[in-house]
Scaffold this active site. Structure first.
Site, PDB file in Angstrom:
ATOM      1  N   ASP A   1      -4.940  -3.479   4.595  1.00 38.44           N
ATOM      2  CA  ASP A   1      -5.224  -3.153   6.691  1.00 38.44           C
ATOM      3  C   ASP A   1      -6.688  -2.605   6.941  1.00 38.44           C
ATOM      4  O   ASP A   1      -7.283  -2.641   7.952  1.00 38.44           O
ATOM      5  CB  ASP A   1      -4.591  -1.365   6.965  1.00 38.44           C
ATOM      6  CG  ASP A   1      -4.774  -0.771   5.651  1.00 38.44           C
ATOM      7  OD1 ASP A   1      -5.590  -0.878   4.616  1.00 38.44           O
ATOM      8  OD2 ASP A   1      -4.243   0.994   5.800  1.00 38.44           O
TER       9      ASP A   1
ATOM     10  N   ASP B   1       0.487  -1.003   0.035  1.00 37.38           N
ATOM     11  CA  ASP B   1       0.015   0.134   0.313  1.00 37.38           C
ATOM     12  C   ASP B   1       0.772   1.244  -0.151  1.00 37.38           C
ATOM     13  O   ASP B   1       1.996   1.396   0.291  1.00 37.38           O
ATOM     14  CB  ASP B   1      -1.148  -0.160   1.443  1.00 37.38           C
ATOM     15  CG  ASP B   1      -2.235  -1.098   1.077  1.00 37.38           C
ATOM     16  OD1 ASP B   1      -2.495  -0.976  -0.223  1.00 37.38           O
ATOM     17  OD2 ASP B   1      -2.370  -1.799   2.462  1.00 37.38           O
TER      18      ASP B   1
ATOM     19  N   ASP C   1      -9.584  -5.973   3.405  1.00 39.55           N
ATOM     20  CA  ASP C   1      -8.534  -6.560   2.999  1.00 39.55           C
ATOM     21  C   ASP C   1      -7.789  -7.884   2.581  1.00 39.55           C
ATOM     22  O   ASP C   1      -7.141  -8.331   2.257  1.00 39.55           O
ATOM     23  CB  ASP C   1      -7.219  -5.286   3.233  1.00 39.55           C
ATOM     24  CG  ASP C   1      -7.163  -4.279   2.750  1.00 39.55           C
ATOM     25  OD1 ASP C   1      -7.435  -4.339   1.369  1.00 39.55           O
ATOM     26  OD2 ASP C   1      -6.367  -3.333   3.416  1.00 39.55           O
TER      27      ASP C   1
END
Ligand code: ATP
Length: 880
Positions: free
Chosen positions: A606, A326, A610
């Site tokens: 997170d 990410d 996910d």
């Protein structure tokens, strides 16, 4: 029945207060009264159980049999030694198992769930085990519920209760509901939230009405099994290898016994020989050593902020060749600051000397974050917005008081939007913020020069162009819109027919250390990939800065992914480095496509959604600080600092741990094989035995424990990150490791025999002589005894690297090994020089020249292995 009472009643009965919660003191006294909020686990194995479980082992049976026979023939000293070794082995086993278990337990402690509670009028995060009845618990999406709660507030709250009811579709929860029927089933109690269930959407608050075993979960789970750590694939393989070797050893023993009988050898001696061989060949230390190396390794990793939740992950880490990460918070600092705004108004355009009041108001009201006395809490994007409001005289507190929030539609990363409904003097107003493309789609009008005008295509183009410019400067763009309504509307009706207000640009600087880590990863044959919900241009601008990507062509958006078939995507993905505007489903697609190409992929996550991508990845990595409980639950590893750099460090550690296990295992096998060679050769060639069973047992104690562990915690080679990732299909013994292990064994065994022969020759005997005196035999066996032990100890040094010389690696760079080897030599010296021990092992003291000879012989395997390494190095450079 809490669900049949009103909220006020429940709060009163539990002596709490929703606004301020319990006081710290009250919480403490309740904690004493009610105890830890934790389901009772299975009782721990007692020391005695652990000890006896060590005795259930093939080698132990062999040894106990041997002890009985030695007792029968009156060799009491041998029996004592054998029993002592059995006990010592079991004790060492218990110690190692406990140490490994403690390490794993400590890791689990670090990942214990936390909860948000209100105490002393402040919201705090505490360990869920500290929750007491009466605590006000704050719920948001992605959190596990820590205790049974009666809800006192709910905003679109949905809870998935499959852990309790088996129903996997989330249930809607409403704090205001009251169920009069005392038989309302658990699944229908819509004003309650139960321990261990999961918030999937919305927000809420509840008061703890039951904790620990006094919960619905506690009722059904009388004794929850504590998660047993399963063996890793490598451990399983090694355990099988150990078993196979063990069976082969026993087969050979039987064979030798039979051959010996035919040869007409002495029955008792034959028996002892067979036992010695079994002792030599069964690699009893293997599984324990691997377990301890793994657990020491993961403890080390936890100190560098990587908590390994599943042990197999350590092995997989060494093979990772794609890190999907990410952007926000992992590659960047997640410290957002609004630096630009854009609204179409003569006085407000540009950097905005005059603050665009209406837009800022919308941003502030449509945020859950707080910013007080220079400190913000909540989502950093929102903190930035609230701070921006504060700086422009629009404080969150006063805004919230003036325009009370009556309803909301929470942010989720699929919609990339969030909306609130606030009361205004004339009715209600929806405030929506989110990604500019999404806001644009649901807006029909816009504010230009303080007037509401239709949002034409030209106007859209004008906005988008300005937004693009901000994105190219690596700014995150967030837009705001609003609409007035006369009456209160449902959350579903909020996000349509809006009036576009404008947007802001925020910077989120990259983490400083990340650039170096990306270089290190690339050098190690690992490709870093950026995945983000942010705009493509923003993402690529940051990716370029971090050297993840070099051009816009290397990026793709979620929408572009959707246009491709799975096959097309899998081929295209090879050239991609940045995925922008993706939602959690795209992450799953990305993981699958990379894996379809044969890559070993690690993926960070997170959010609530996910979990699927984390589970699909080879290594799912969750964020320790910002991560939701769900993402942590689905992950293999947790980063306690949310930092990309930590992933790279963990991969380095993972590679080291695997390499260390290889060193340890091949070392142990070489040692065992050396003993087998010595015994087997003497049987086949009709020589007397160079070693007694008790002597072999002793040597295994000296070499299989400390030196093996020391190799297992080797600091590792400096250039592990200059090599390509390990192919996971590659055999454990690839690259000539098996050959080296066998060669080492043959050398150690042959030299042991040579020492024995030299010992006999001192007294004028040969190996084939039948009437060798007791004195000569003791002397010769002492020589082989010491050579065998010392050559194994020295050999440990050369095992530290497969190709580098001991000087390149640094003789003293593993101090624990130096200590282990010295300790081994001292023990060996003691065993032959202390009269009582010497008598027990049937050995004698050696003179100085004898010591010179045995040390010289014992160094030969080390030297020869070093010479082999020279050739390997030459081969490598000629190949390069
Ligand atoms: P990463 O996946 O790298 O963590 P991200 O934080 O940008 O990236 P999301 O949180 O899914 O990913 O955000 C996606 C987009 O949604 C953002 O680019 C922004 O436009 C919008 N957004 C983010 N946070 C909020 C919020 N609190 N309210 C409204 N919109 C938001």
């Amino acid at each position: 029945m809490w669900y049949s009472k009103s909220r006020e009643e429940v709060v009163r009965e539990l002596g709490s207060d929703p606004a301020s919660g319990l006081s710290a003191e009250e919480a403490r006294s309740r904690r004493e009264k009610y105890g830890r909020n934790q389901l009772k686990g299975k009782p721990k194995k007692s020391l005695a159980v652990l000890f006896f479980s060590q005795l259930k082992d093939m080698l132990i049976y062999v040894l106990l049999g041997a002890a009985v026979v030695t007792l029968i023939v009156g060799e009491y000293m041998d029996a004592v030694i054998i029993l002592a070794v059995v006990l010592l082995n079991a004790a060492i086993g218990v110690f190692q198992e406990q140490k490994a278990e403690k390490a794993i337990e400590a890791l689990q402690q670090m990942t214990t769930p936390k909860s948000l509670v209100r105490r002393d009028a402040e919201v705090r995060e505490i360990d869920s085990v500290d929750i007491v009845p009466g605590d006000i618990v704050i719920l948001d999406a992605g959190r596990y519920i820590p205790a049974d709660l009666r809800l006192i507030e709910s905003a679109n709250l949905q809870i998935e209760e499959s852990a309790l009811t088996g129903e996997s579709v989330p249930s809607d929860k409403k704090a205001e509901d009251i169920h009069q029927d005392p038989k309302t089933p658990v699944g229908d109690r819509s004003n309650m939230a139960f321990m261990s269930t999961l918030v999937t959407y919305g927000r809420g608050e509840g008061i703890a009405v039951g904790t620990a075993m006094d919960t619905e979960m506690g009722k059904i789970a009388q004794a929850l099994d504590v998660d047993d750590q399963k063996l890793t694939p490598l451990q399983k393989k090694l355990e099988e290898l150990g078993k196979t070797l063990g069976y082969i050893a026993i087969g050979v023993c039987v064979l030798i016994f039979v051959i010996g009988l035919i040869q007409g050898r002495d029955l008792f001696e034959l028996f002892l020989t067979a036992i010695s061989l079994a002792v030599a060949a069964i690699p009893e230390g293997l599984p324990a050593i691997v377990a301890i190396v793994l657990s020491l390794g993961v403890t080390r990793m936890s100190k560098i902020h990587a908590i390994v939740k599943k042990l197999p992950a350590v092995e997989t880490l060494g093979s990772v060749n794609i890190i999907c990460s990410d952007k926000t918070g992992t590659l960047t600092q997640n410290k957002m600051t609004v630096v630009k705004n854009y609204v179409l108004s003569e006085s407000e355009q540009g950097a905005g000397e005059d603050p665009p009041v209406e837009m800022i108001k919308a941003f502030v009201l449509c945020s859950d974050a707080t910013y007080e006395n220079g400190e913000g809490t909540g989502d950093p994007t929102e903190v930035a917005l609230v701070r921006y409001g504060e700086e422009n005289g629009l404080s969150k507190k006063s805004m919230d008081a003036e325009y009370k929030r009556v309803s909301e539609r929470p942010f989720d990363s699929d919609r990339k939007l969030m909306s609130t409904l606030n009361r205004t003097p004339d009715g209600f107003r929806v405030h929506t913020k989110g990604a500019i493309d999404q806001i644009m789609e649901i807006s029909t009008t816009a504010v230009v020069n303080h007037e509401v005008v239709p949002l034409t295509e030209e106007l859209k183009a004008q906005y988008l162009q300005a937004a693009e410019q901000m994105s190219d400067d690596a700014l995150r763009v967030l837009a705001a819109a609003y609409k007035n309504t006369a009456s209160q509307i449902s959350p579903e009706e909020m996000e349509s027919d809006l009036t576009f207000l404008g947007f802001v640009g925020m910077i989120d600087p990259p983490r400083i250390e990340v650039k170096d880590s990306i270089r290190e990863a690339k050098m190690a044959g690992i490709t870093p990939i950026m995945i983000t919900g942010d705009h493509k241009n923003t993402a690529v601008a940051i990716a370029k800065e971090l050297e993840i990507a070099s051009s816009l062509e290397q990026s793709m958006t979620g929408a572009e992914i959707d246009e491709l078939s799975d096959e097309e995507f899998s081929t295209k993905i090879r050239d991609m480095r940045v995925f922008a505007r993706v939602s959690p489903e795209h992450k799953v697609k990305i993981v699958k496509a990379f894996r379809a190409q044969g890559n070993i992929v690690s993926m960070t996550g997170d959010g609530v959604n996910d979990a699927p991508s984390l589970k699909n990845a080879d290594i799912g990595v969750a964020m320790g600080i910002t991560g939701t409980d769900v993402s942590k639950g689905a992950s293999d590893m947790i980063l306690t600092d949310d930092n990309f750099t930590t992933i790279v460090h963990a991969i380095r550690e993972g590679r080291n741990i695997y390499a260390n296990i290889r060193k340890t295992v091949t070392f142990l096998l070489s040692c065992n094989f050396g003993e087998v060679v010595a015994i087997l050769a003497s049987i086949l060639f009709f020589w007397p035995l160079p070693l007694l069973a008790t002597q072999i047992l002793w040597i295994n104690l000296v070499t299989d424990t400390l030196p093996a562990i020391a190799l297992g915690v080797d600091p590792g080679e400096k250039d592990v990150m200059k090599k390509k990732p390990r192919n996971p299909k590659e055999s454990f013994f690839a690259g000539g490791a098996a050959f080296q292990a066998v060669l080492g064994g043959v050398l150690i065994g042959s030299l042991t025999l040579l020492a024995f022969y030299l010992g006999l020759r001192e007294f004028g005997y040969g190996l084939r002589d039948s009437n060798i005196s007791e004195e000569a035999m003791t002397y010769a066996r002492t020589m082989s005894f010491v050579v065998l032990a010392a050559s194994q100890l020295f050999y440990a040094f050369t095992k530290r690297s497969a190709t580098k010389s001991i000087f390149q690696v640094g003789v003293f760079s593993n101090k624990f090994l130096v200590f282990a080897v010295i300790a081994g030599l001292v023990l060996q010296y003691i065993s032959i020089s202390v009269p009582f021990l010497a008598a027990a092992f049937k050995v004698q003291n050696l003179s100085l020249p004898d010591w010179g000879l045995v040390i010289g012989l014992a160094l030969i395997p080390l030297f020869l292995n070093e010479i082999i390494k020279v050739f390997l190095r030459m081969k490598k450079t000629s190949e390069a």
